[in-house]
Design a protein around this motif. Structure first.
Motif, PDB file in Angstrom:
ATOM      1  N   GLY A 154      -6.957  -3.215   0.825  1.00 41.65           N
ATOM      2  CA  GLY A 154      -6.011  -2.934  -0.378  1.00 41.65           C
ATOM      3  C   GLY A 154      -6.080  -4.230  -0.935  1.00 41.65           C
ATOM      4  O   GLY A 154      -5.569  -5.280  -2.384  1.00 41.65           O
ATOM      5  N   MET A 214       1.096  -1.037   0.087  1.00 41.48           N
ATOM      6  CA  MET A 214       0.091  -0.209   0.274  1.00 41.48           C
ATOM      7  C   MET A 214       0.867   1.377  -0.035  1.00 41.48           C
ATOM      8  O   MET A 214       2.374   1.018   0.849  1.00 41.48           O
ATOM      9  N   THR A 215       0.661   2.096  -1.094  1.00 43.23           N
ATOM     10  CA  THR A 215       1.360   3.309  -0.925  1.00 43.23           C
ATOM     11  C   THR A 215       1.609   4.359   0.477  1.00 43.23           C
ATOM     12  O   THR A 215       0.590   4.300   1.250  1.00 43.23           O
ATOM     13  N   ASP A 252      -6.104  -0.052  -4.753  1.00 38.78           N
ATOM     14  CA  ASP A 252      -5.297   0.873  -5.105  1.00 38.78           C
ATOM     15  C   ASP A 252      -6.807   2.231  -4.111  1.00 38.78           C
ATOM     16  O   ASP A 252      -7.994   1.871  -4.054  1.00 38.78           O
TER      17      ASP A 252
END
Length: 220
Positions: free
Chosen positions: A171, A1-2, A25
């Motif tokens: 996510g 996950m960013t 996302d």
């Protein structure tokens, strides 16, 4: 996950069982949550599942495409309001095919036609079980939204060890097929308050996509 301090790499938890962290996302997650809110409305909406011996599952569930009940599938909510199950959305079929491609590097051509969607509040659990009511060995696709859970992935022979505990965050994608298709798995713990703040979800949604292998003559 960013944005994670320590990025989580993809992992093969067992042969054919693949964890892809942060696969959805933020926008995809929000859209799925909003869709689930619509799909969960009655008729054929969110319900508490009662087991044959009278106990109730702590998760609440609804289905799309085919309705799951202990232990079979039907085109109507036979253990609830009796309404026809809502259609399986094309967007979830596309997600399932993308997920199989991402997990295995090869497409799955089987027609995904079941979505079983579980909602976990802070105290909900899922005991170890196998997804064995389908007549297809196509991989099971599992998408996590909201609160983090501890996902326990076991073996195909018994509910006892060996198993591996994996944290699934909002996510994350988990796909299991091949030699792990009938592995026991469950959720022993939810971590409340860990959902992304902008998701607008308290609790955890798990979207499980499957191929039934059924035709209408097989339903009840």
């Amino acid at each position: 996950m960013t944005g994670e301090l320590f990025p989580r790499p993809p992992a093969e938890v067992a042969p054919g069982a693949v964890h892809l962290p942060g696969w959805l996302d933020a926008g995809e997650q929000r859209r799925l949550v909003e869709s689930c809110r619509t799909w969960a409305k009655p008729p054929a909406g969110l319900r508490t599942v009662r087991m044959p011996r009278g106990g109730e599952m702590s998760v609440r569930s609804f289905c799309l495409g085919w309705h799951w009940y202990p232990y079979g599938y039907a085109r109507t909510v036979v253990d609830g309001d009796g309404a026809p199950v809502k259609p399986f959305p094309a967007v979830l079929g596309d997600l399932a095919r993308r997920a199989a491609q991402a997990a295995y590097g090869a497409p799955c051509t089987a027609p995904y036609d079941i979505a079983l969607i579980n909602f976990y509040d802070a105290t909900a659990r899922m005991g170890l079980h196998r997804d064995s009511d389908e007549r297809s060995d196509a991989p099971v696709v599992s998408l996590s939204l909201g609160d983090t859970c501890v996902f326990r992935f076991g073996n195909t022979g018994t509910r006892t060890r060996p198993w591996t505990d994996v944290e699934l965050l909002s996510g994350d994608l988990f796909v299991f097929g091949g030699p792990s298709r009938l592995a026991y798995h469950g959720v022993p713990r939810i971590r409340p308050g860990t959902a992304p703040p902008d998701l607008g979800l308290t609790g955890r949604l798990n979207i499980t996509l499957r191929v039934s292998g059924l035709d209408d003559s097989a339903g009840h």
